[in-house]
Design an enzyme around this catalytic site. Sequence first.
Site, PDB file in Angstrom:
ATOM      1  CG  ASP A   9      -2.954  -0.485   3.190  1.00 17.69           C
ATOM      2  OD1 ASP A   9      -2.707   0.729   3.355  1.00 17.69           O
ATOM      3  OD2 ASP A   9      -3.884  -1.075   3.763  1.00 17.69           O
ATOM      4  CG  ASP A 131      -5.253   1.602  13.809  1.00 15.76           C
ATOM      5  OD1 ASP A 131      -5.901   2.637  13.578  1.00 15.76           O
ATOM      6  OD2 ASP A 131      -4.182   1.322  13.249  1.00 15.76           O
TER       7      ASP A 131
END
Length: 246
Positions: A9, A131
């Site tokens: 990330d 998500d």
Amino acid sequence: MIHIIPAIDIIDGNCVRLQQGDYDQKTVYHDDPVEVAQEFERYGIHRIHVVDLDGARSKHIVNIPTLRLLNRHTSLKIDFGGGIKTDGDISLAFANGASQVTVGSIAAQQPELFLKWLKEFGPEKMILGADARNGYISINGWKEDSDHELIPFLQKFVDAGVTRVLCTDISRDGMLSGPAVELYKEIMKAYPNLKLMASGGVRHMGDVETLDRAGIHSVIIGKAIYEGSITLKEINHYIQKHNQRV
């Protein structure tokens, strides 16, 4: 056999992890994502999941230079997501080294655009990001909750040919609290042919084995690797044992 995919990330060019998607709860683990990726590759890993967190927050791709460097300096397959909102964004991602892209917010907000991309690029190149927080799809870097319930949300896209879905239980992400196994079982019961990618909460290789027994195709692991509760030697042993390539 479940496939292990490490996560990278990115914020400001750094390799980071957030807690539950909260940008104010950020830990920087390395200032060079390429070095991190090269270390993964040395341990036999073949694929990484890269998230442009700056892009997710800004609603357009930001970290293309990092994607380009990852592609240039490794032979890893790269699943790239974060900030893909337009035809230009998705073309930019593929032109700079993404093997696949993960798209979530657009699927929730502009489903016809996602379906156009699915037709244009094909189901092997497109991963549907689904998500969830409290059973509902979250969007725009998890800063907003939509009114789409997770399980029904998937139906239109599965019917249209989606084969790969990445699902993060946001409440578990970055928390090392264990994966949402029951949620993933529920998804697989509804859509048994999906190549489901589980993400969030993985603590140790025992969690990976639990997901494997549940029939999950892939698991994305971030914080457990960076904190050392899953070592690259353990992952390499698992890859060698199963002769794994993804």
